[in-house]
Design an enzyme around this catalytic site. Sequence first.
Site, PDB file in Angstrom:
ATOM      1  CG  HIS A   9       6.139  -6.876   0.462  1.00  0.00           C
ATOM      2  ND1 HIS A   9       4.885  -7.265   1.068  1.00  0.00           N
ATOM      3  CD2 HIS A   9       5.960  -5.599   1.335  1.00  0.00           C
ATOM      4  CE1 HIS A   9       4.390  -6.773   1.187  1.00  0.00           C
ATOM      5  NE2 HIS A   9       4.224  -5.877   1.516  1.00  0.00           N
ATOM      6  CD  GLU A  79       3.564  -0.208   5.531  1.00  0.00           C
ATOM      7  OE1 GLU A  79       4.524   1.026   5.416  1.00  0.00           O
ATOM      8  OE2 GLU A  79       3.393  -0.442   4.570  1.00  0.00           O
TER       9      GLU A  79
END
Length: 195
Positions: A9, A79
Amino acid sequence: MGELIVIRHGQTEWSLSGRHAGRTDVPLTAAGEAAARALAPRLAQHRPVAVFSSPLSRAVRTAELAGLTDVKPDPDLVEWDYGGYEGLTTEQIQEARPGWDLWRDGVVPGDAAHPGERLQQVAARTDAVLDRIRQLLGDGDVAVVAHGHLARVLAVRWLGLAPSAGRLLGHPRPGTLGFLNTEQGQPVIAAWNVP
């Protein structure tokens, strides 16, 4: 066989300052949005047959700005849960635990929203993602939009290595690409940290 395209990202305020952002939903900065848009021409050359993303907004927004469509959120791409280290920098953690290393020492439990996760748990999630993706690569490229530490674990598991080997890969910079494929039937990292 298609390539597995791993997209980190774009930049967030926390990635800019080096803070560990696991489950906290931190938005992209203006620079992060610009980097995501800059990925679009390169990704348009690939036309993935499937796209998966972490459900966190920084990954979903990166996919959108990069021109990816029909993106399927996948909770296994979230994550690493940093537990009690969520929001802290490595330097802050090392003040309390000199010499601390995420890959060797792991995390401490946090609150109910950030209970923490062992490396083997992260690896189990990436293994599940890879099992689903391998079935699709016969039809073409597959893209995933995820996070820095998770991408490193995903890449080394692609190679068949122990999850702790993720420490050997450079941390992918925000808004970059990695390309995982095969050579003579063996898994390889064709490129890493490509802007």
